[in-house]
Design a protein around this motif. Sequence first.
Motif, PDB file in Angstrom:
ATOM      1  N   UNK A  52      -7.867 -10.191 -17.830  1.00  0.00           N
ATOM      2  CA  UNK A  52      -8.644  -8.979 -18.098  1.00  0.00           C
ATOM      3  C   UNK A  52      -8.247  -7.821 -17.207  1.00  0.00           C
ATOM      4  N   UNK A  53      -7.167  -7.988 -16.447  1.00  0.00           N
ATOM      5  CA  UNK A  53      -6.623  -6.912 -15.611  1.00  0.00           C
ATOM      6  C   UNK A  53      -5.104  -7.082 -15.509  1.00  0.00           C
ATOM      7  N   UNK A  54      -4.420  -6.017 -15.097  1.00  0.00           N
ATOM      8  CA  UNK A  54      -2.954  -6.020 -15.067  1.00  0.00           C
ATOM      9  C   UNK A  54      -2.395  -6.504 -13.728  1.00  0.00           C
ATOM     10  N   UNK A  55      -1.661  -7.594 -13.775  1.00  0.00           N
ATOM     11  CA  UNK A  55      -0.997  -8.129 -12.579  1.00  0.00           C
ATOM     12  C   UNK A  55      -0.042  -7.082 -12.013  1.00  0.00           C
ATOM     13  N   UNK A  56       0.702  -6.442 -12.889  1.00  0.00           N
ATOM     14  CA  UNK A  56       1.700  -5.455 -12.470  1.00  0.00           C
ATOM     15  C   UNK A  56       1.037  -4.275 -11.736  1.00  0.00           C
ATOM     16  N   UNK A  57      -0.096  -3.799 -12.267  1.00  0.00           N
ATOM     17  CA  UNK A  57      -0.803  -2.683 -11.627  1.00  0.00           C
ATOM     18  C   UNK A  57      -1.329  -3.069 -10.247  1.00  0.00           C
ATOM     19  N   UNK A  58      -1.904  -4.269 -10.140  1.00  0.00           N
ATOM     20  CA  UNK A  58      -2.437  -4.731  -8.853  1.00  0.00           C
ATOM     21  C   UNK A  58      -1.300  -4.896  -7.842  1.00  0.00           C
ATOM     22  N   UNK A  59      -0.168  -5.417  -8.298  1.00  0.00           N
ATOM     23  CA  UNK A  59       0.982  -5.630  -7.403  1.00  0.00           C
ATOM     24  C   UNK A  59       1.592  -4.312  -6.905  1.00  0.00           C
ATOM     25  N   UNK A  67      -3.962 -14.777  -5.802  1.00  0.00           N
ATOM     26  CA  UNK A  67      -3.529 -16.054  -6.376  1.00  0.00           C
ATOM     27  C   UNK A  67      -2.946 -15.904  -7.788  1.00  0.00           C
ATOM     28  N   UNK A  68      -3.649 -15.229  -8.721  1.00  0.00           N
ATOM     29  CA  UNK A  68      -3.036 -15.054 -10.045  1.00  0.00           C
ATOM     30  C   UNK A  68      -1.731 -14.254  -9.997  1.00  0.00           C
ATOM     31  N   UNK A  69      -1.675 -13.212  -9.144  1.00  0.00           N
ATOM     32  CA  UNK A  69      -0.458 -12.384  -9.060  1.00  0.00           C
ATOM     33  C   UNK A  69       0.743 -13.216  -8.621  1.00  0.00           C
ATOM     34  N   UNK A  70       0.568 -14.012  -7.571  1.00  0.00           N
ATOM     35  CA  UNK A  70       1.674 -14.849  -7.088  1.00  0.00           C
ATOM     36  C   UNK A  70       2.101 -15.866  -8.139  1.00  0.00           C
ATOM     37  N   UNK A  71       1.126 -16.517  -8.764  1.00  0.00           N
ATOM     38  CA  UNK A  71       1.437 -17.532  -9.785  1.00  0.00           C
ATOM     39  C   UNK A  71       2.244 -16.920 -10.929  1.00  0.00           C
ATOM     40  N   UNK A  92      -2.822  -2.535  -0.830  1.00  0.00           N
ATOM     41  CA  UNK A  92      -2.642  -3.796  -0.094  1.00  0.00           C
ATOM     42  C   UNK A  92      -3.944  -4.580   0.009  1.00  0.00           C
ATOM     43  N   UNK A  93      -5.026  -3.871   0.263  1.00  0.00           N
ATOM     44  CA  UNK A  93      -6.322  -4.524   0.457  1.00  0.00           C
ATOM     45  C   UNK A  93      -6.756  -5.271  -0.803  1.00  0.00           C
ATOM     46  N   UNK A  94      -6.573  -4.645  -1.962  1.00  0.00           N
ATOM     47  CA  UNK A  94      -6.945  -5.291  -3.231  1.00  0.00           C
ATOM     48  C   UNK A  94      -6.028  -6.473  -3.504  1.00  0.00           C
ATOM     49  N   UNK A  95      -4.724  -6.276  -3.339  1.00  0.00           N
ATOM     50  CA  UNK A  95      -3.757  -7.363  -3.578  1.00  0.00           C
ATOM     51  C   UNK A  95      -4.017  -8.550  -2.653  1.00  0.00           C
ATOM     52  N   UNK A  96      -4.520  -8.287  -1.448  1.00  0.00           N
ATOM     53  CA  UNK A  96      -4.759  -9.351  -0.466  1.00  0.00           C
ATOM     54  C   UNK A  96      -6.068 -10.109  -0.697  1.00  0.00           C
ATOM     55  N   UNK A  97      -6.875  -9.645  -1.643  1.00  0.00           N
ATOM     56  CA  UNK A  97      -8.123 -10.351  -1.941  1.00  0.00           C
ATOM     57  C   UNK A  97      -7.804 -11.587  -2.784  1.00  0.00           C
ATOM     58  N   UNK A 141       7.407  -7.856  -8.259  1.00  0.00           N
ATOM     59  CA  UNK A 141       7.354  -8.039  -9.707  1.00  0.00           C
ATOM     60  C   UNK A 141       7.741  -6.844 -10.546  1.00  0.00           C
ATOM     61  N   UNK A 142       7.942  -5.676  -9.902  1.00  0.00           N
ATOM     62  CA  UNK A 142       8.233  -4.458 -10.669  1.00  0.00           C
ATOM     63  C   UNK A 142       9.483  -4.627 -11.534  1.00  0.00           C
ATOM     64  N   UNK A 143      10.553  -5.154 -10.943  1.00  0.00           N
ATOM     65  CA  UNK A 143      11.807  -5.306 -11.690  1.00  0.00           C
ATOM     66  C   UNK A 143      11.702  -6.368 -12.777  1.00  0.00           C
ATOM     67  N   UNK A 144      10.804  -7.326 -12.612  1.00  0.00           N
ATOM     68  CA  UNK A 144      10.658  -8.395 -13.610  1.00  0.00           C
ATOM     69  C   UNK A 144      10.108  -7.860 -14.923  1.00  0.00           C
ATOM     70  N   UNK A 145       9.392  -6.742 -14.849  1.00  0.00           N
ATOM     71  CA  UNK A 145       8.824  -6.118 -16.044  1.00  0.00           C
ATOM     72  C   UNK A 145       9.893  -5.496 -16.939  1.00  0.00           C
ATOM     73  N   UNK A 146      11.141  -5.424 -16.445  1.00  0.00           N
ATOM     74  CA  UNK A 146      12.239  -4.888 -17.260  1.00  0.00           C
ATOM     75  C   UNK A 146      12.851  -5.954 -18.155  1.00  0.00           C
ATOM     76  N   UNK A 147      12.476  -7.225 -17.939  1.00  0.00           N
ATOM     77  CA  UNK A 147      13.012  -8.323 -18.758  1.00  0.00           C
ATOM     78  C   UNK A 147      12.040  -8.648 -19.895  1.00  0.00           C
ATOM     79  N   UNK A 148      12.552  -9.172 -20.987  1.00  0.00           N
ATOM     80  CA  UNK A 148      11.698  -9.553 -22.126  1.00  0.00           C
ATOM     81  C   UNK A 148      10.702 -10.632 -21.713  1.00  0.00           C
ATOM     82  N   UNK A 149      11.189 -11.602 -20.942  1.00  0.00           N
ATOM     83  CA  UNK A 149      10.327 -12.696 -20.498  1.00  0.00           C
ATOM     84  C   UNK A 149       9.220 -12.180 -19.585  1.00  0.00           C
TER      85      UNK A 149
END
Length: 292
Positions: free
Chosen positions: A41-48, A62-66, A52-57, A20-28
């Motif tokens: 209440x937390x940043x998807x980009x920061x978690x991504x 689920x919200x990050x992938x969606x 690994x352990x936090x992202x895998x929880x 998702x890092x590169x997606x943050x460069x687009x307006x959308x």
Amino acid sequence: MVTKTAWIFPGQGSQIVGMGRDLATTDLGKEYFRKAQDILGWSVLEVCQGDTKILSRTLYTQPCLYVIQCILINLLKQNQTNPNFLAGHSLGEYAALHAAEVFDFTTGLQLVKNRAEFMDNVVGGKMVALIKFDRLYLNEIIANVPNVVLANDNSEQQVVISGTPQAVDKVSNSIKAKRVIELKVSGAFHSHLMKEASEQFQVLLENINFEEAQVPVLSNVEAVPRTSKIVLKENLKKQMTGSVRWRETMISMVEHEVIRIVEIGPGKILSNLFKKEYTQITIKNISSLSDF
């Protein structure tokens, strides 16, 4: 001959640190990441981009992938690209329903947030993947061992069983398989042990407004193309305790003359399942801007 295309969306287990890092460069992308932070209440980009352990929880995965799948969906739609069919594996079904315009991005994320919270709270179960085994013998064993089910029927030679640790161990120790892999999950997803979480989620789902699907969606529990908002909501209600019928989903797509698959999201888990079973199908993966 019309080329029929299906968009497919992977679920939990496909996440990759850095996605998702590169997606943050687009307006959308910026807009969706901002909306997501307001809801979660937390940043998807920061978690991504983090651990690994936090992202895998489940709570975060689920919200990050969606969110990432929805950004990719809407970037594709900006290019006037649309599929003939849609399907998602477990969590991926929510992205498929958003792509079909059954609900908007924020409604879907609210559902995914609650789903992740309910599922993350379930402990004490176990899930194990079996690769290359005798299917008839496996069905026979499962039928005779309480508290274990076939949770993910991914392909002819790959399934996931789910249940209590004792029951799952009994089945996996009784079957000859080329590989037996324990999944890193907290609960027995897609089994009767998710009943309480499923009931909590169904109450919430009841009050959510669904629209008729603009593109047919093959739900996990049914593996049949549907556009009815009533049917799609009912199928989603059953999903948390029901089996993911991905093997049948692939069969159904082939029967409906799909010859091109686009997997949207990180990794190539679902693409590889298609590749092994159906060599005639063209496959494309879209996980970042470079894939457009």
